[in-house]
Design a protein around this motif. Structure first.
Motif, PDB file in Angstrom:
ATOM      1  N   CYS A 180      56.143  11.942  17.823  1.00  0.00           N
ATOM      2  CA  CYS A 180      56.043  11.140  16.262  1.00  0.00           C
ATOM      3  C   CYS A 180      56.018   9.987  16.259  1.00  0.00           C
ATOM      4  O   CYS A 180      56.906   9.072  16.536  1.00  0.00           O
ATOM      5  CB  CYS A 180      57.265  11.635  15.294  1.00  0.00           C
ATOM      6  SG  CYS A 180      57.380  11.240  13.619  1.00  0.00           S
ATOM      7  N   VAL A 181      55.078   9.152  15.407  1.00  0.00           N
ATOM      8  CA  VAL A 181      55.332   7.591  14.916  1.00  0.00           C
ATOM      9  C   VAL A 181      55.304   7.908  13.370  1.00  0.00           C
ATOM     10  O   VAL A 181      54.083   8.261  12.807  1.00  0.00           O
ATOM     11  CB  VAL A 181      53.900   7.067  15.452  1.00  0.00           C
ATOM     12  CG1 VAL A 181      53.822   5.790  14.750  1.00  0.00           C
ATOM     13  CG2 VAL A 181      53.812   7.104  17.092  1.00  0.00           C
ATOM     14  N   HIS A 182      56.144   7.242  12.919  1.00  0.00           N
ATOM     15  CA  HIS A 182      56.588   7.148  11.736  1.00  0.00           C
ATOM     16  C   HIS A 182      55.600   6.525  11.010  1.00  0.00           C
ATOM     17  O   HIS A 182      55.290   4.954  11.108  1.00  0.00           O
ATOM     18  CB  HIS A 182      58.032   6.826  11.377  1.00  0.00           C
ATOM     19  CG  HIS A 182      58.872   7.759  11.580  1.00  0.00           C
ATOM     20  ND1 HIS A 182      59.693   7.903  12.783  1.00  0.00           N
ATOM     21  CD2 HIS A 182      59.611   8.681  10.733  1.00  0.00           C
ATOM     22  CE1 HIS A 182      60.675   8.547  12.512  1.00  0.00           C
ATOM     23  NE2 HIS A 182      60.546   9.476  11.458  1.00  0.00           N
ATOM     24  N   GLY A 183      54.998   6.783   9.809  1.00  0.00           N
ATOM     25  CA  GLY A 183      53.575   5.928   9.282  1.00  0.00           C
ATOM     26  C   GLY A 183      54.263   4.846   8.471  1.00  0.00           C
ATOM     27  O   GLY A 183      53.402   4.210   8.200  1.00  0.00           O
ATOM     28  N   ASP A 184      55.518   4.810   7.995  1.00  0.00           N
ATOM     29  CA  ASP A 184      56.060   3.742   7.235  1.00  0.00           C
ATOM     30  C   ASP A 184      56.493   2.524   8.193  1.00  0.00           C
ATOM     31  O   ASP A 184      57.101   1.554   7.686  1.00  0.00           O
ATOM     32  CB  ASP A 184      57.146   4.054   6.468  1.00  0.00           C
ATOM     33  CG  ASP A 184      58.258   4.892   6.924  1.00  0.00           C
ATOM     34  OD1 ASP A 184      58.089   5.503   7.957  1.00  0.00           O
ATOM     35  OD2 ASP A 184      59.375   4.671   6.448  1.00  0.00           O
ATOM     36  N   THR A 185      56.599   2.821   9.310  1.00  0.00           N
ATOM     37  CA  THR A 185      57.185   1.839  10.214  1.00  0.00           C
ATOM     38  C   THR A 185      56.127   0.647  10.316  1.00  0.00           C
ATOM     39  O   THR A 185      54.884   0.840  10.698  1.00  0.00           O
ATOM     40  CB  THR A 185      57.337   2.141  11.847  1.00  0.00           C
ATOM     41  OG1 THR A 185      58.289   3.313  11.885  1.00  0.00           O
ATOM     42  CG2 THR A 185      57.763   1.358  12.723  1.00  0.00           C
ATOM     43  N   PRO A 186      56.540  -0.525  10.340  1.00  0.00           N
ATOM     44  CA  PRO A 186      55.708  -1.551  10.455  1.00  0.00           C
ATOM     45  C   PRO A 186      54.673  -1.438  11.638  1.00  0.00           C
ATOM     46  O   PRO A 186      55.015  -1.300  12.743  1.00  0.00           O
ATOM     47  CB  PRO A 186      56.407  -3.011  10.442  1.00  0.00           C
ATOM     48  CG  PRO A 186      57.650  -2.539   9.644  1.00  0.00           C
ATOM     49  CD  PRO A 186      58.004  -1.071  10.005  1.00  0.00           C
ATOM     50  N   ALA A 187      53.300  -1.730  11.784  1.00  0.00           N
ATOM     51  CA  ALA A 187      52.476  -1.835  12.703  1.00  0.00           C
ATOM     52  C   ALA A 187      52.433  -0.432  13.408  1.00  0.00           C
ATOM     53  O   ALA A 187      52.101  -0.243  14.594  1.00  0.00           O
ATOM     54  CB  ALA A 187      52.846  -2.691  13.759  1.00  0.00           C
TER      55      ALA A 187
END
Length: 253
Positions: A223-230
């Protein structure tokens, strides 16, 4: 032997005029989209648009169910009864599945969000409530969760398909759980370092915990959180490095 892994992201988390992350760009990179269901984020118009974008990109749609906590973005534990939690989850599944079907797709898996995800690592009653809700709605739906969690244990015992998940942009404790977001270093930001971290998770099954110790991790999906910057840069670099390492990026089902 071909090594395969799914790449997922939390999407559809805007609300009204407020947008969060670049969902359309992320959908060109990931293979699975954990779309909010309106309880922690996402209004109907945003969720329908996200489902349509996912369908256009042939990205699998998952229901990201959570606590009824819009103001807290679903990141606060709620001591809700199992009966109420099961009803909440069924409600969210039905809502998102309806939107997904109108968009030409459907919900193909379930992933709890935020505080609910973390709570059911250990909270057996709430874990069972989520499992009961998924079984009641559609027992063929796989569930994503943290390896070693009581949620995955309960789901497997109930006959659900379980999918183990690792997190690209979150720090781990020595016990293999996620470092709480209110602690320093809980969220990671360097796309290159994160991609190398994911490469080790996928190829070696290990990740360095926040104290420097090595933790064993088994991940069918990352998972890569969509709200994480960049976030899009992170996901793009992860996909590039994994592909260069002969890893096939593909949905888990």
């Amino acid at each position: 032997m071909t090594i395969r892994v799914d790449l997922n992201s939390d999407l559809g988390e805007g609300y009204g005029a407020w947008t969060l992350g670049d969902d359309n760009a992320m959908l060109t990179v990931v293979t699975s989209a954990n779309i909010a269901c309106g309880f922690h984020a996402g209004d109907p118009t945003t969720l329908l648009a996200t489902c349509r974008s996912a369908a256009t990109q042939n990205v699998r749609i998952g229901a990201q169910v959570g606590y009824n906590d819009l103001s807290g973005f679903g990141r606060r534990f709620i001591d809700v009864s199992p009966t109420d939690l099961a009803a909440d989850v069924i409600y969210q599944l039905g809502a998102l599945d309806g939107l997904a079907r109108v968009a030409g797709s459907r919900v193909t898996y379930v992933k709890p969000h935020g505080a609910l995800y973390n709570a059911i690592v250990h909270h057996r009653e709430q874990a069972r409530a989520v499992v009961d809700a998924v079984r009641s709605y559609d027992a063929s739906l796989p569930v994503l969760g943290l390896p070693g969690s009581v949620f995955l244990a309960e789901a497997e015992a109930a006959g659900l398909t379980v999918v183990t998940e690792a997190f690209a942009d979150r720090a781990y404790t020595p016990e293999g759980t996620l470092v709480p977001r209110n602690q320093p270093g809980a969220v990671l930001h360097n796309p290159v370092a994160i991609a190398e971290r994911v490469r080790r998770i996928v190829l070696e099954g290990v990740v360095d915990a926040i104290d420097g110790s090595r933790v064993t991790v088994r991940a069918d999906s990352v998972c890569v959180h969509g709200d994480t910057p960049a976030a899009v840069d992170m996901a793009t670099e992860i996909r590039r490095l994994l592909t260069a390492s002969d890893v096939t990026i593909t949905p888990f089902t």
